[in-house]
Write a protein that holds these residues in place. Structure first.
Motif, PDB file in Angstrom:
ATOM      1  N   LEU A 159      25.467   0.395  26.115  1.00 34.41           N
ATOM      2  CA  LEU A 159      24.523  -0.169  27.087  1.00 34.41           C
ATOM      3  C   LEU A 159      23.522   0.877  27.566  1.00 34.41           C
ATOM      4  O   LEU A 159      22.327   0.590  27.716  1.00 34.41           O
ATOM      5  N   ARG A 160      23.992   2.071  27.813  1.00 32.72           N
ATOM      6  CA  ARG A 160      23.091   3.134  28.289  1.00 32.72           C
ATOM      7  C   ARG A 160      22.072   3.526  27.224  1.00 32.72           C
ATOM      8  O   ARG A 160      20.988   4.020  27.545  1.00 32.72           O
ATOM      9  N   SER A 161      22.433   3.303  25.958  1.00 30.88           N
ATOM     10  CA  SER A 161      21.526   3.655  24.860  1.00 30.88           C
ATOM     11  C   SER A 161      20.636   2.486  24.466  1.00 30.88           C
ATOM     12  O   SER A 161      19.914   2.575  23.478  1.00 30.88           O
ATOM     13  N   SER A 162      20.681   1.389  25.235  1.00 36.85           N
ATOM     14  CA  SER A 162      19.916   0.177  24.904  1.00 36.85           C
ATOM     15  C   SER A 162      19.042  -0.223  26.086  1.00 36.85           C
ATOM     16  O   SER A 162      19.423  -1.085  26.888  1.00 36.85           O
ATOM     17  N   PRO A 163      17.878   0.368  26.222  1.00 41.32           N
ATOM     18  CA  PRO A 163      17.017   0.108  27.386  1.00 41.32           C
ATOM     19  C   PRO A 163      16.461  -1.311  27.453  1.00 41.32           C
ATOM     20  O   PRO A 163      15.923  -1.696  28.497  1.00 41.32           O
ATOM     21  N   ASN A 164      16.590  -2.093  26.378  1.00 42.07           N
ATOM     22  CA  ASN A 164      16.063  -3.465  26.386  1.00 42.07           C
ATOM     23  C   ASN A 164      17.155  -4.523  26.510  1.00 42.07           C
ATOM     24  O   ASN A 164      16.867  -5.721  26.472  1.00 42.07           O
ATOM     25  N   LEU A 165      18.410  -4.102  26.679  1.00 42.64           N
ATOM     26  CA  LEU A 165      19.518  -5.052  26.684  1.00 42.64           C
ATOM     27  C   LEU A 165      19.612  -5.778  28.027  1.00 42.64           C
ATOM     28  O   LEU A 165      19.647  -5.147  29.084  1.00 42.64           O
TER      29      LEU A 165
ATOM     30  N   ILE B 192      18.473  -3.175  15.126  1.00 42.13           N
ATOM     31  CA  ILE B 192      18.990  -4.517  15.425  1.00 42.13           C
ATOM     32  C   ILE B 192      18.789  -4.854  16.899  1.00 42.13           C
ATOM     33  O   ILE B 192      18.763  -3.977  17.765  1.00 42.13           O
ATOM     34  N   LYS B 193      18.642  -6.160  17.164  1.00 37.54           N
ATOM     35  CA  LYS B 193      18.415  -6.638  18.533  1.00 37.54           C
ATOM     36  C   LYS B 193      19.624  -7.357  19.115  1.00 37.54           C
ATOM     37  O   LYS B 193      19.768  -7.436  20.332  1.00 37.54           O
ATOM     38  N   HIS B 194      20.474  -7.902  18.232  1.00 36.84           N
ATOM     39  CA  HIS B 194      21.631  -8.656  18.707  1.00 36.84           C
ATOM     40  C   HIS B 194      22.863  -8.191  17.932  1.00 36.84           C
ATOM     41  O   HIS B 194      22.909  -8.307  16.706  1.00 36.84           O
TER      42      HIS B 194
ATOM     43  N   PRO C 269      17.676   6.042  20.975  1.00 39.03           N
ATOM     44  CA  PRO C 269      17.793   4.764  21.692  1.00 39.03           C
ATOM     45  C   PRO C 269      17.876   3.579  20.741  1.00 39.03           C
ATOM     46  O   PRO C 269      17.300   3.596  19.654  1.00 39.03           O
ATOM     47  N   LEU C 270      18.597   2.550  21.145  1.00 36.21           N
ATOM     48  CA  LEU C 270      18.751   1.331  20.365  1.00 36.21           C
ATOM     49  C   LEU C 270      17.804   0.262  20.886  1.00 36.21           C
ATOM     50  O   LEU C 270      17.317   0.340  22.009  1.00 36.21           O
ATOM     51  N   LYS C 271      17.589  -0.775  20.053  1.00 37.89           N
ATOM     52  CA  LYS C 271      16.702  -1.871  20.429  1.00 37.89           C
ATOM     53  C   LYS C 271      17.474  -3.128  20.826  1.00 37.89           C
ATOM     54  O   LYS C 271      16.914  -4.218  20.873  1.00 37.89           O
ATOM     55  N   LEU C 272      18.748  -2.956  21.142  1.00 38.43           N
ATOM     56  CA  LEU C 272      19.584  -4.104  21.466  1.00 38.43           C
ATOM     57  C   LEU C 272      19.041  -4.883  22.654  1.00 38.43           C
ATOM     58  O   LEU C 272      18.650  -4.313  23.668  1.00 38.43           O
ATOM     59  N   GLN C 273      19.055  -6.226  22.490  1.00 36.81           N
ATOM     60  CA  GLN C 273      18.711  -7.123  23.591  1.00 36.81           C
ATOM     61  C   GLN C 273      19.936  -7.876  24.093  1.00 36.81           C
ATOM     62  O   GLN C 273      19.972  -8.296  25.249  1.00 36.81           O
ATOM     63  N   SER C 274      20.937  -8.053  23.231  1.00 39.57           N
ATOM     64  CA  SER C 274      22.163  -8.733  23.632  1.00 39.57           C
ATOM     65  C   SER C 274      23.346  -8.121  22.900  1.00 39.57           C
ATOM     66  O   SER C 274      23.223  -7.651  21.772  1.00 39.57           O
ATOM     67  N   LEU C 275      24.506  -8.145  23.568  1.00 38.58           N
ATOM     68  CA  LEU C 275      25.738  -7.614  23.004  1.00 38.58           C
ATOM     69  C   LEU C 275      26.845  -8.635  23.232  1.00 38.58           C
ATOM     70  O   LEU C 275      27.048  -9.116  24.349  1.00 38.58           O
TER      71      LEU C 275
END
Length: 415
Positions: free
Chosen positions: A286-292, A236-238, A261-267
């Motif tokens: 956040l630390r596990s989401s390099p694209n956030l 998921i990205k969001h 790692p996660l693919k999150l772009q927004s939280l």
């Protein structure tokens, strides 16, 4: 020109304009009208009668239920009559009322009927005390793209698959699992899933390779263990959580950083119940989401005084022991949104930490709580407090919305 000629000319012009409108536009007009008035349009002419009987999107809203309650016919019988007269596809079918109920058998018949008429968007949100058990036909409906349900039970048949479902929203519902051995729910094209006050979310293995948007609001069985059970959490990205969901994640022995790692772009976090545990949990995400790059907090809830964490929350001692983790968590953040901002000490402490540890921050958006009171005093106080905060990013600015209802018209910029 005589009055008769002028009247005839006006009627011809009106008829010409209406007849030239696309059928889709006329259907849209009927859809936006209260259904009792839309139905009455069928007596205008054969053309309008055909439009009404071929209306592709049918909405039975609270106004409809209120109107029918004042007639001699039952709500279910009126809906049955309308459906039997309908010709063509029914692309949208919506039953919405917070005060009225429908029997299980009536709902089943409605679902079976629209499932055989090309249904794409279906909403069921009624006031029944007992949850609806969905009929099997809804799970095998190949045309369905948007499904929004409230107070329902998913008793999944074997091999359940929604081949074209794009959006799934469940509220106060239960996923009961499969009746057979398999426990998979295949959603090959699903992009958006919203779970509000749901239970047994972990009981089903969700196969959703294209899922991008996931919202979990007070879904009681959600835990970090889902990262291992349901791989959708890694794609998921969001992501949207509320304070209760975040607490459940905190109880699952969260590692300092997730292995995968996660693919999150927004939280987005709603009703953020600030505590050391919840902060640690967010930092882990956040630390596990390099694209956030974007965080939104929709209201910060007061810290429980019993925990005695007001003075400890993000204190110098906490930051000295967690500084490396906080820096890593906030290093890529570009946009920060704070909704329903009240200017509390906890909120200002949170802003200070974000400014101090976000070297790429470009915009801090602060939306004033509607019940805050005097906007002028609020504005000056906030300006004074912000001027004392050290910013890690030289290009960071603050955009303050004075009126959340009309954010474009009322805003201020702070350098």
């Amino acid at each position: 020109m005589s009055p008769c000629t002028r009247s005839k000319s006006t009627r011809d012009l009106s008829k010409s304009i209406i007849s030239e409108l696309p059928i889709g536009a006329l259907h849209r007009i009927l859809e936006l009208m209260p259904i009792k008035y839309a139905a009455r349009s069928s007596i205008l002419s054969k053309h309008w009668r055909q439009l009404w009987f071929t209306q592709p999107n049918i909405v039975f809203d609270p106004l409809f239920f209120q109107y029918v309650s004042n007639t001699e016919d039952s709500t279910a019988s009126v809906i049955h009559k309308l459906l039997l007269k309908h010709t063509g596809d029914i692309l949208g079918f919506h039953l919405i009322s917070e005060a009225d109920t429908l029997t299980q058998s009536d709902v089943n018949q409605f679902i079976i009927f629209v499932s055989n008429h090309g249904i794409q968007k279906f909403t069921l949100k009624m006031a029944n005390d007992e949850k609806y058990v969905l009929p099997d036909s809804i799970f095998t409906c190949a045309t369905l793209t948007h499904l929004k349900l409230s107070r329902c039970i998913f008793m999944l048949p074997d091999g359940t698959q929604f081949p074209n479902l794009f959006s799934l929203q469940l509220e106060h519902s239960k996923i009961a699992g499969h009746r057979g051995l398999e426990n998979n729910l295949n959603l090959p094209v699903l992009e958006t899933m919203e779970l509000r006050f749901c239970v047994d979310v972990d009981s089903v293995y969700l196969v959703s390779p294209k899922l991008e948007n996931l919202s979990i609001i007070s879904s009681y069985t959600i835990t970090f263990r889902c990262f291992n059970v349901n791989p959708i959490f890694t794609i998921i990205k969001h992501l949207c959580l509320n304070g209760t969901s975040l607490e459940k994640l905190c109880l699952a022995c969260v590692e300092v950083k997730l292995c995968q790692p996660l693919k999150l772009q927004s939280l987005k976090i709603c009703n953020f119940k600030i505590s050391l545990e919840s902060i640690d949990c967010v930092v882990c995400l956040l630390r596990s989401s390099p694209n956030l790059s974007e965080i939104e907090i929709d209201e910060v809830v007061k810290v429980d005084e019993i925990l005695n964490q007001r003075t400890e929350l993000l204190s110098s001692h906490y930051l000295s022991t967690k500084k490396e983790h906080v820096n890593e968590a906030l290093r890529l953040i570009q946009t920060m949104k704070l909704r329903k901002f009240k200017g509390s000490r906890t909120e200002m402490c949170l802003i200070r930490v974000i400014f101090s540890h976000s070297p790429n921050l470009e915009r801090m958006i602060i939306e004033q709580c509607e019940k805050l009171g005097n906007a002028t005093n609020y504005k000056e106080k906030l300006r004074e407090q912000l001027s004392c905060i050290t910013r890690a990013s030289p290009k960071a600015i603050v955009v303050k919305y004075l009126q959340p209802v009309f954010p474009v018209a009322y805003y201020d910029f702070f350098v």
